[in-house]
Design a protein around this motif. Sequence first.
Motif, PDB file in Angstrom:
ATOM      1  N   ALA A   1       0.851  -1.186   0.000  1.00  0.00           N
ATOM      2  CA  ALA A   1       0.000   0.000   0.000  1.00  0.00           C
ATOM      3  C   ALA A   1       0.891   1.241   0.000  1.00  0.00           C
ATOM      4  O   ALA A   1       1.803   1.346   0.824  1.00  0.00           O
ATOM      5  CB  ALA A   1      -0.907  -0.003   1.227  1.00  0.00           C
ATOM      6  N   PRO A   2       0.669   2.194  -0.900  1.00  0.00           N
ATOM      7  CA  PRO A   2       1.519   3.388  -0.943  1.00  0.00           C
ATOM      8  C   PRO A   2       1.635   4.106   0.396  1.00  0.00           C
ATOM      9  O   PRO A   2       2.700   4.644   0.720  1.00  0.00           O
ATOM     10  CB  PRO A   2       0.835   4.264  -2.000  1.00  0.00           C
ATOM     11  CG  PRO A   2       0.206   3.274  -2.931  1.00  0.00           C
ATOM     12  CD  PRO A   2      -0.279   2.162  -2.044  1.00  0.00           C
ATOM     13  N   ALA A   3       0.582   4.111   1.203  1.00  0.00           N
ATOM     14  CA  ALA A   3       0.632   4.788   2.500  1.00  0.00           C
ATOM     15  C   ALA A   3       1.594   4.115   3.469  1.00  0.00           C
ATOM     16  O   ALA A   3       1.985   4.723   4.475  1.00  0.00           O
ATOM     17  CB  ALA A   3      -0.762   4.848   3.125  1.00  0.00           C
ATOM     18  N   ASP A   4       1.988   2.877   3.175  1.00  0.00           N
ATOM     19  CA  ASP A   4       2.907   2.148   4.052  1.00  0.00           C
ATOM     20  C   ASP A   4       4.364   2.281   3.638  1.00  0.00           C
ATOM     21  O   ASP A   4       5.252   1.838   4.372  1.00  0.00           O
ATOM     22  CB  ASP A   4       2.532   0.666   4.095  1.00  0.00           C
ATOM     23  CG  ASP A   4       1.263   0.397   4.876  1.00  0.00           C
ATOM     24  OD1 ASP A   4       0.974   1.166   5.812  1.00  0.00           O
ATOM     25  OD2 ASP A   4       0.547  -0.573   4.548  1.00  0.00           O
ATOM     26  N   TRP A   5       4.627   2.868   2.454  1.00  0.00           N
ATOM     27  CA  TRP A   5       6.041   2.952   2.061  1.00  0.00           C
ATOM     28  C   TRP A   5       6.366   4.189   1.227  1.00  0.00           C
ATOM     29  O   TRP A   5       7.351   4.217   0.498  1.00  0.00           O
ATOM     30  CB  TRP A   5       6.487   1.660   1.380  1.00  0.00           C
ATOM     31  CG  TRP A   5       6.049   1.393  -0.032  1.00  0.00           C
ATOM     32  CD1 TRP A   5       4.844   1.630  -0.617  1.00  0.00           C
ATOM     33  CD2 TRP A   5       6.861   0.792  -1.063  1.00  0.00           C
ATOM     34  NE1 TRP A   5       4.829   1.214  -1.926  1.00  0.00           N
ATOM     35  CE2 TRP A   5       6.056   0.693  -2.227  1.00  0.00           C
ATOM     36  CE3 TRP A   5       8.182   0.327  -1.115  1.00  0.00           C
ATOM     37  CZ2 TRP A   5       6.541   0.146  -3.417  1.00  0.00           C
ATOM     38  CZ3 TRP A   5       8.656  -0.214  -2.307  1.00  0.00           C
ATOM     39  CH2 TRP A   5       7.839  -0.308  -3.439  1.00  0.00           C
ATOM     40  N   TYR A   6       5.558   5.247   1.389  1.00  0.00           N
ATOM     41  CA  TYR A   6       5.813   6.436   0.585  1.00  0.00           C
ATOM     42  C   TYR A   6       7.182   7.037   0.871  1.00  0.00           C
ATOM     43  O   TYR A   6       7.856   7.532  -0.043  1.00  0.00           O
ATOM     44  CB  TYR A   6       4.704   7.479   0.766  1.00  0.00           C
ATOM     45  CG  TYR A   6       4.480   7.973   2.176  1.00  0.00           C
ATOM     46  CD1 TYR A   6       5.226   9.022   2.713  1.00  0.00           C
ATOM     47  CD2 TYR A   6       3.500   7.396   2.973  1.00  0.00           C
ATOM     48  CE1 TYR A   6       5.008   9.481   4.008  1.00  0.00           C
ATOM     49  CE2 TYR A   6       3.266   7.841   4.263  1.00  0.00           C
ATOM     50  CZ  TYR A   6       4.026   8.880   4.783  1.00  0.00           C
ATOM     51  OH  TYR A   6       3.811   9.319   6.057  1.00  0.00           O
ATOM     52  N   ASP A   7       7.639   6.997   2.132  1.00  0.00           N
ATOM     53  CA  ASP A   7       8.949   7.575   2.420  1.00  0.00           C
ATOM     54  C   ASP A   7      10.099   6.629   2.075  1.00  0.00           C
ATOM     55  O   ASP A   7      11.262   7.057   2.047  1.00  0.00           O
ATOM     56  CB  ASP A   7       9.034   8.031   3.880  1.00  0.00           C
ATOM     57  CG  ASP A   7       8.623   9.494   4.046  1.00  0.00           C
ATOM     58  OD1 ASP A   7       8.395  10.162   3.016  1.00  0.00           O
ATOM     59  OD2 ASP A   7       8.535   9.973   5.194  1.00  0.00           O
ATOM     60  N   VAL A   8       9.804   5.362   1.804  1.00  0.00           N
ATOM     61  CA  VAL A   8      10.809   4.484   1.203  1.00  0.00           C
ATOM     62  C   VAL A   8      11.021   4.911  -0.253  1.00  0.00           C
ATOM     63  O   VAL A   8      12.160   5.012  -0.731  1.00  0.00           O
ATOM     64  CB  VAL A   8      10.373   3.009   1.287  1.00  0.00           C
ATOM     65  CG1 VAL A   8      11.372   2.106   0.562  1.00  0.00           C
ATOM     66  CG2 VAL A   8      10.222   2.580   2.749  1.00  0.00           C
ATOM     67  N   LEU A   9       9.924   5.194  -0.940  1.00  0.00           N
ATOM     68  CA  LEU A   9      10.005   5.649  -2.325  1.00  0.00           C
ATOM     69  C   LEU A   9      10.584   7.052  -2.435  1.00  0.00           C
ATOM     70  O   LEU A   9      11.329   7.354  -3.372  1.00  0.00           O
ATOM     71  CB  LEU A   9       8.619   5.613  -2.965  1.00  0.00           C
ATOM     72  CG  LEU A   9       7.965   4.228  -3.094  1.00  0.00           C
ATOM     73  CD1 LEU A   9       6.499   4.364  -3.508  1.00  0.00           C
ATOM     74  CD2 LEU A   9       8.712   3.357  -4.088  1.00  0.00           C
ATOM     75  N   LEU A  10      10.250   7.905  -1.462  1.00  0.00           N
ATOM     76  CA  LEU A  10      10.650   9.313  -1.518  1.00  0.00           C
ATOM     77  C   LEU A  10      11.900   9.631  -0.709  1.00  0.00           C
ATOM     78  O   LEU A  10      12.378  10.763  -0.734  1.00  0.00           O
ATOM     79  CB  LEU A  10       9.495  10.186  -1.012  1.00  0.00           C
ATOM     80  CG  LEU A  10       8.194  10.117  -1.816  1.00  0.00           C
ATOM     81  CD1 LEU A  10       7.086  10.870  -1.092  1.00  0.00           C
ATOM     82  CD2 LEU A  10       8.403  10.669  -3.216  1.00  0.00           C
ATOM     83  N   ASP A  11      12.416   8.638   0.023  1.00  0.00           N
ATOM     84  CA  ASP A  11      13.564   8.841   0.908  1.00  0.00           C
ATOM     85  C   ASP A  11      13.264   9.943   1.925  1.00  0.00           C
ATOM     86  O   ASP A  11      14.070  10.853   2.152  1.00  0.00           O
ATOM     87  CB  ASP A  11      14.816   9.186   0.101  1.00  0.00           C
ATOM     88  CG  ASP A  11      16.091   9.029   0.931  1.00  0.00           C
ATOM     89  OD1 ASP A  11      16.060   8.246   1.905  1.00  0.00           O
ATOM     90  OD2 ASP A  11      17.092   9.684   0.609  1.00  0.00           O
ATOM     91  N   GLY A  12      12.107   9.809   2.562  1.00  0.00           N
ATOM     92  CA  GLY A  12      11.660  10.808   3.513  1.00  0.00           C
ATOM     93  C   GLY A  12      11.955  10.442   4.951  1.00  0.00           C
ATOM     94  O   GLY A  12      12.576   9.408   5.247  1.00  0.00           O
ATOM     95  N   PRO A  13      11.488  11.254   5.910  1.00  0.00           N
ATOM     96  CA  PRO A  13      11.842  11.079   7.327  1.00  0.00           C
ATOM     97  C   PRO A  13      11.287   9.820   7.976  1.00  0.00           C
ATOM     98  O   PRO A  13      11.823   9.366   8.989  1.00  0.00           O
ATOM     99  CB  PRO A  13      11.271  12.339   7.988  1.00  0.00           C
ATOM    100  CG  PRO A  13      10.214  12.828   7.050  1.00  0.00           C
ATOM    101  CD  PRO A  13      10.700  12.486   5.679  1.00  0.00           C
ATOM    102  N   LYS A  14      10.222   9.250   7.432  1.00  0.00           N
ATOM    103  CA  LYS A  14       9.632   8.042   8.018  1.00  0.00           C
ATOM    104  C   LYS A  14      10.161   6.763   7.370  1.00  0.00           C
ATOM    105  O   LYS A  14       9.622   5.683   7.603  1.00  0.00           O
ATOM    106  CB  LYS A  14       8.107   8.087   7.899  1.00  0.00           C
ATOM    107  CG  LYS A  14       7.463   9.172   8.732  1.00  0.00           C
ATOM    108  CD  LYS A  14       5.937   9.074   8.680  1.00  0.00           C
ATOM    109  CE  LYS A  14       5.295  10.125   9.580  1.00  0.00           C
ATOM    110  NZ  LYS A  14       3.811  10.032   9.549  1.00  0.00           N
TER     111      LYS A  14
END
Length: 364
Positions: free
Chosen positions: A87-100
């Motif tokens: 689910a995109p909501a579970d890994w958006y910062d993996v894709l975006l290299d974000g803080p979470k």
Amino acid sequence: MMKLGLGLYRHMLNKDYYQFARQCGCTHLIIHLADYYKNQIVTATDDQTNYGVSKTKDPIWSLDSMLRIKEEAENYGLTVYGIENFAPADWYDVLLDGPKRDEQMAYLKEIIRNTGKAGFKAFGYNFSLAGVWGHMKAAAARGGAMSNCFCADQLNLDAPIPNGQVWNMTYDADAEKGFMEDISYDGIWDRLKRFLDEMLPVAEEAGVELALHPDDPPMPMLRKTPRLVYQQELYDKLMDINRSPANTIEFCMGSIQEMQGSNIYEAIEQYASQGRISYVHFRNVKGKVPDYREVFVDEGDIDMLKALKIFHQYDFDGVFIPDHTPEIHCDAPWHAGMAFALGYMRAAMHSIQGNPLKEGDKDA
């Protein structure tokens, strides 16, 4: 032995669809737990419309939930072979290299461990910022059947992705106004490598194959973001960045055929001979990017029987699913389209393997 399967989306995980799959001769399933398709498969999207809102840490990803689905499928003689897409909501910062990112990676690892504990062999994923985007619906298959098309000249390919969206879904409806930051090709590959280097040891221990889907549509850039596998030889790069046996391919025949300069038969031979294909999306198309349409399995640019013979030549024993297919004009368009595709696939497999399926034989 090649295995006949069906991909079931979240709203289809019930007895009616299990029974349909078994009646069509399927023995295996690829299931989708992320909730992106509701009533229409490959929803038409553009810069104003996406696949909807993604929910984080949905209970459906728990081991108990996976085991329940497994048991329900087995009651109809079906084996769940794998799961497709986080689910995109579970890994958006993996894709975006974000803080979470680290927090989300820990949760993805838990999902992969649950997948292995449930006895599922594969987990397909699409490491993409723009996601599956820009398809439209048209009566473009034989006899005016409704199918998915991609026509670049009818889209704003450079429409930036708003903050709070990734992979063609919304993960934060209240995100600050603005657009996704620019990233280079090297940058997106670096993010994929970091993901795989952390995740593959977990997948190996869990007995799960991570299978990367090629870009769909396979454009080099989409919505000002670079794509990863938009040409077939870029799968070589995927293999080279981590040689783990759990680093595999979700071989989408349609997406590979759509690539500029691709040769689907050479691609099958190369990756099947290397044992790198986890499972197969068995669908046909006419045309290549930037303009193509999905068609019935027997009317496209791919000689599907020739392709199956190559898989068989290299002793591929994974699952084939139609993925999606044109809808037949009747009261049950999805069911009719799928039944047509599955009937073709079942007959072709039996012809090539020379051993007609016996009732109840789940290994054929």
